[in-house]
Design a protein around this motif. Structure first.
Motif, mmCIF file in Angstrom:
data_model
loop_
_atom_site.group_PDB
_atom_site.id
_atom_site.type_symbol
_atom_site.label_atom_id
_atom_site.label_comp_id
_atom_site.label_asym_id
_atom_site.label_seq_id
_atom_site.Cartn_x
_atom_site.Cartn_y
_atom_site.Cartn_z
ATOM 1 N N TYR A 126 48.741 34.807 -24.016
ATOM 2 C CA TYR A 126 48.103 35.554 -25.092
ATOM 3 C C TYR A 126 46.602 35.346 -25.083
ATOM 4 O O TYR A 126 46.087 34.477 -24.382
ATOM 5 C CB TYR A 126 48.692 35.178 -26.453
ATOM 6 N N VAL A 170 43.112 35.144 -27.750
ATOM 7 C CA VAL A 170 42.565 35.041 -29.097
ATOM 8 C C VAL A 170 41.051 35.186 -28.998
ATOM 9 O O VAL A 170 40.449 34.843 -27.981
ATOM 10 C CB VAL A 170 42.915 33.697 -29.801
ATOM 11 N N GLU A 214 36.036 30.370 -36.452
ATOM 12 C CA GLU A 214 37.315 30.980 -36.799
ATOM 13 C C GLU A 214 37.915 31.673 -35.577
ATOM 14 O O GLU A 214 37.205 32.258 -34.773
ATOM 15 C CB GLU A 214 37.144 31.991 -37.930
ATOM 16 N N GLY A 261 40.923 34.421 -34.365
ATOM 17 C CA GLY A 261 41.767 35.509 -34.837
ATOM 18 C C GLY A 261 43.222 35.323 -34.452
ATOM 19 O O GLY A 261 43.598 34.359 -33.769
ATOM 20 N N GLU A 262 44.041 36.267 -34.867
ATOM 21 C CA GLU A 262 45.470 36.258 -34.549
ATOM 22 C C GLU A 262 45.656 36.488 -33.045
ATOM 23 O O GLU A 262 44.886 37.221 -32.428
ATOM 24 C CB GLU A 262 46.186 37.366 -35.325
ATOM 25 N N PRO A 263 46.695 35.904 -32.458
ATOM 26 C CA PRO A 263 46.916 36.110 -31.026
ATOM 27 C C PRO A 263 47.371 37.535 -30.705
ATOM 28 O O PRO A 263 48.092 38.151 -31.485
ATOM 29 C CB PRO A 263 48.021 35.106 -30.687
ATOM 30 N N THR A 264 46.924 38.015 -29.572
ATOM 31 C CA THR A 264 47.405 39.264 -29.000
ATOM 32 C C THR A 264 48.193 38.876 -27.760
ATOM 33 O O THR A 264 47.622 38.335 -26.797
ATOM 34 C CB THR A 264 46.231 40.182 -28.612
ATOM 35 N N ALA A 306 57.299 36.187 -33.392
ATOM 36 C CA ALA A 306 55.898 36.484 -33.724
ATOM 37 C C ALA A 306 55.876 37.077 -35.119
ATOM 38 O O ALA A 306 56.321 38.191 -35.340
ATOM 39 C CB ALA A 306 55.308 37.462 -32.721
ATOM 40 N N ASP A 307 55.403 36.314 -36.096
ATOM 41 C CA ASP A 307 55.360 36.806 -37.488
ATOM 42 C C ASP A 307 54.045 37.464 -37.751
ATOM 43 O O ASP A 307 53.036 37.024 -37.571
ATOM 44 C CB ASP A 307 55.516 35.701 -38.517
#
Length: 91
Positions: A64, A66, A74, A76-79, A90-91
């Protein structure tokens, strides 16, 4: 995106592997993170996840990316690039 915005962000490509461990006295299996490896490109992270997932000791692997804001720290959310084997939802 301006040049200033681009330099304030850094992309991290990660291969993360999981192992199954018995939890507590009940003996229920749970996933735990085993390795976290950082790469320069998405292709490198994906290749390592594919290689790790073929190992008998590995329950599953994610590759993934980030994005980190270098000014604030900060992340971010993982892609996800690829998810192989037994991996957490993956929530």
């Amino acid at each position: 995106m301006s040049e200033e915005q681009e330099t304030a962000q850094k992309v991290h490509y990660i291969c993360q592997t999981y192992v199954e461990k018995k939890a507590g006295r009940s003996g229920q299996m749970s996933l735990q993170i085993d390795k976290q490896l950082q790469y320069s490109t998405a292709a490198q992270a994906q290749e390592r996840a594919e290689r790790e997932s073929r190992s008998d000791a590995c329950a599953g692997a994610d590759a993934y990316m980030v994005v980190e804001d270098q000014e604030s720290g900060e992340v971010g959310e993982p892609t996800f690039i690829v998810r192989l084997g037994n991996v957490p939802d993956a929530d």
